[in-house]
Write an enzyme that holds these catalytic residues in place. Structure first.
Site, PDB file in Angstrom:
ATOM      1  N   GLU A  45      17.051  83.141  27.258  1.00 30.59           N
ATOM      2  CA  GLU A  45      16.689  82.006  26.469  1.00 30.59           C
ATOM      3  C   GLU A  45      17.109  80.535  26.156  1.00 30.59           C
ATOM      4  O   GLU A  45      15.933  79.857  26.097  1.00 30.59           O
ATOM      5  CB  GLU A  45      17.028  82.847  24.620  1.00 30.59           C
TER       6      GLU A  45
ATOM      7  N   ASN B  84      10.013  84.435  33.190  1.00 32.73           N
ATOM      8  CA  ASN B  84       9.179  82.972  32.846  1.00 32.73           C
ATOM      9  C   ASN B  84       8.178  82.689  34.079  1.00 32.73           C
ATOM     10  O   ASN B  84       8.696  82.172  34.897  1.00 32.73           O
ATOM     11  CB  ASN B  84       9.747  81.679  32.321  1.00 32.73           C
TER      12      ASN B  84
ATOM     13  N   GLY C  16      21.111  78.411  39.792  1.00 33.20           N
ATOM     14  CA  GLY C  16      20.795  76.837  39.595  1.00 33.20           C
ATOM     15  C   GLY C  16      19.870  76.270  40.763  1.00 33.20           C
ATOM     16  O   GLY C  16      19.344  75.528  40.690  1.00 33.20           O
TER      17      GLY C  16
END
Length: 530
Positions: A93, A384, A359
């Site tokens: 999210e 995703n 990252g």
């Protein structure tokens, strides 16, 4: 599931009287409040068990239970518009809403970001490190859904609006926001059938939450319909598409990448940098327990093919705490492993590269010729696939994609993503065309097979597609380019959702003076009571 289409009026102004921030407050059912009172000490015990050995344990406890918070964001110049509270449950999210928060910051708003999970909190801290350091944003764990704690939090933060990402809603929080006439907005709202059925079991609580929300920005028409069935009014709901389509490039990459460089050249230079230019490369990204073993088995099969004997698998576990367990699993296979955390070097004999870093996901997606996106072979809901699609890397995913099914379907339709038994899949062919799936191909599966047999069939199909794309890199490039084109077409969803949010905020700012005076008096009284 067919793809949803965005209505032509999605960017219309919110002028319906029922959406004004002076709306009726719908009280949370008493049984829910009583249950929260009982659960609160148990939840504190759970936090202690999970986090008491962490360095930030006291900070987490203080923030969850309203004892102490960071300072409010600092006012910067004349463009200051107020603080917007945004709650994003976890890592997914947080990544989804990050571009929207960037846009809010760019337009003069300040942000208070909250997370529920440790993983989400860590991602929020790293993704917005600069904004937090400069005072544009404050960051904390979300307060527990207790009226007294929420009052303390709202009194400190003083938000002009509250955003909730995708599905997580709390009844007492929404009631308190409604009492204080602070607009509450569900952004990128998604309500799967299973979540809908869970909310139906607490019908009175769900109805109060739906009615206390100022605005619901739904991803698709199916979710919008389910929100209405739970008690939301049609005037509260807009369908805008999914923010999952918005490309969320990490800040570190934004600072170093040459955005004017063609994507193909970027990928080529990255392959040279890591020494993989002459090798087929695939990535198993955001993997969960059980998925790495399958990926490693596929890699062993791939290496047994003479044409793919130099293939490289990059594994990126979803959760950092699993890095060591995955390393042990790789070692047991006998495959030659290198780790990002050791030397970071991929040698000619490296067969599996464990990307045990944070990252750098977009780097691994860009480096790969094909991407498997995790959380889809186990019942997590799928992560995703837009990130690999945005860098022209074709995708394979398992059947568990309920968290992003519309995105999966849309990418499948253009041949950029393969999912077993997805009737919308249209494979890219060598002549650069996109064809209807033939019923003679092994994508159609008899329904009478056992679940174990179906799972084995699905894995076999996924492996075959992975093998096909790695064996025919020009074809995989075409499929990847189709994904990039579709991703670029969908970028307007960010502006749509931002416009709807700003309209709702502006309505709050243009309330009649009498309403503002009443709101100020209420806040003053609540602070005295605290």
């Amino acid at each position: 599931m067919p793809s949803s289409h965005v209505p032509s009026d999605v960017s219309s102004k919110l002028t319906d009287p029922s959406l004004e921030t002076g709306q009726t407050v719908h009280d949370t059912p008493l049984y829910y409040q009583g249950l929260i009172s009982i659960i609160k000490p148990l939840y504190r015990l759970q936090v202690w068990r999970r986090s008491h050995k962490r360095d930030n344990y006291q900070q987490e406890i203080d923030q969850r239970f309203g004892k102490q918070y960071p300072p409010r964001p600092v006012m910067h110049g004349s463009s200051y518009k107020g603080v917007v509270w945004c709650h994003a449950v976890s890592l997914g999210e947080t990544n989804t809403v990050a571009p929207l928060l960037d846009m809010l910051l760019a337009h003069g708003y300040q942000i208070w970001l909250t997370n529920t999970t440790q993983t989400g909190f860590a991602r929020g801290a790293s993704r917005f490190a600069v904004e937090i350091a400069t005072g544009q944003m404050s960051h904390s764990y979300v307060p527990v859904d207790s009226p007294a704690v929420i009052e303390t939090f709202l009194s400190h933060v003083q938000p002009i609006a509250a955003l909730f990402v995708e599905t997580e809603l709390w009844a007492n929080i929404l009631t308190k926001l409604s009492e204080h006439r602070i607009p509450s907005i569900l952004v990128n709202g998604r309500l799967s059938l299973s979540s809908f059925q869970s909310y139906q079991k607490i019908g009175a609580v769900s109805a109060s939450m739906m009615k206390n929300l100022t605005l619901i920005i739904a991803q698709d028409s199916d979710s919008a319909k389910r929100f209405r069935q739970l008690g939301a009014h049609s005037a509260q709901i807009r369908v805008a598409g999914s923010l999952k389509w918005v490309i969320n490039t990490p800040k570190s990459d934004e600072e170093t990448a040459d955005k004017k460089m063609p994507l193909a050249l970027q990928k080529s230079k990255l392959a040279e940098e890591f020494g993989t230019a002459s090798r087929p490369v695939w990535v198993a990204a955001s993997t969960h327990d059980g998925e790495e073993a399958i990926a490693l088995a596929w890699q062993q099969q791939i290496l047994s093919s003479p044409a793919l004997a130099e293939a490289l698998l990059i594994i990126v576990p979803r959760h950092p705490e699993r890095f060591e367990a995955v390393a042990t699993l790789i070692e047991k296979t006998g495959l030659k492993m290198a780790r990002r955390s050791d030397t970071g070097v991929i040698s000619a004999d490296t067969q599996v590269y464990l990307a045990d870093s944070m990252g750098e996901m977009m780097t691994w997606y860009a480096l790969a010729n094909v991407a498997f996106v995790g959380g889809s072979l186990v019942d997590v809901g799928g992560h995703n696939p837009v990130e690999p699609a945005s860098v022209a890397t074709p995708v394979v995913m398992g059947i568990y994609t309920q968290s992003c099914q519309n995105v999966v379907d849309t990418l499948s339709e253009v041949g950029a993503l393969y999912q077993p038994n997805n009737d919308l899949y249209r494979p890219i062919t060598a002549d650069n065309s996109n064809h209807q799936q033939s019923t003679e191909q092994p994508n159609a599966m008899p329904h009478k097979k056992s679940s174990r047999k179906r799972s084995a069939d699905d894995h076999a199909r996924l492996y075959q597609q992975l093998h096909n794309w790695l064996s025919d890199l020009p074809l995989s490039i075409q499929a990847g380019q189709a994904g990039t084109q579709m991703t670029m077409q969908q970028q307007a969803v960010l502006v749509r959702q931002f416009t709807m949010i700003e309209d709702a905020i502006e309505q709050r700012l243009t309330q009649k003076p009498s309403q503002e005076q009443h709101l100020s008096q209420e806040r003053h009284l609540s602070q005295e009571q605290l």
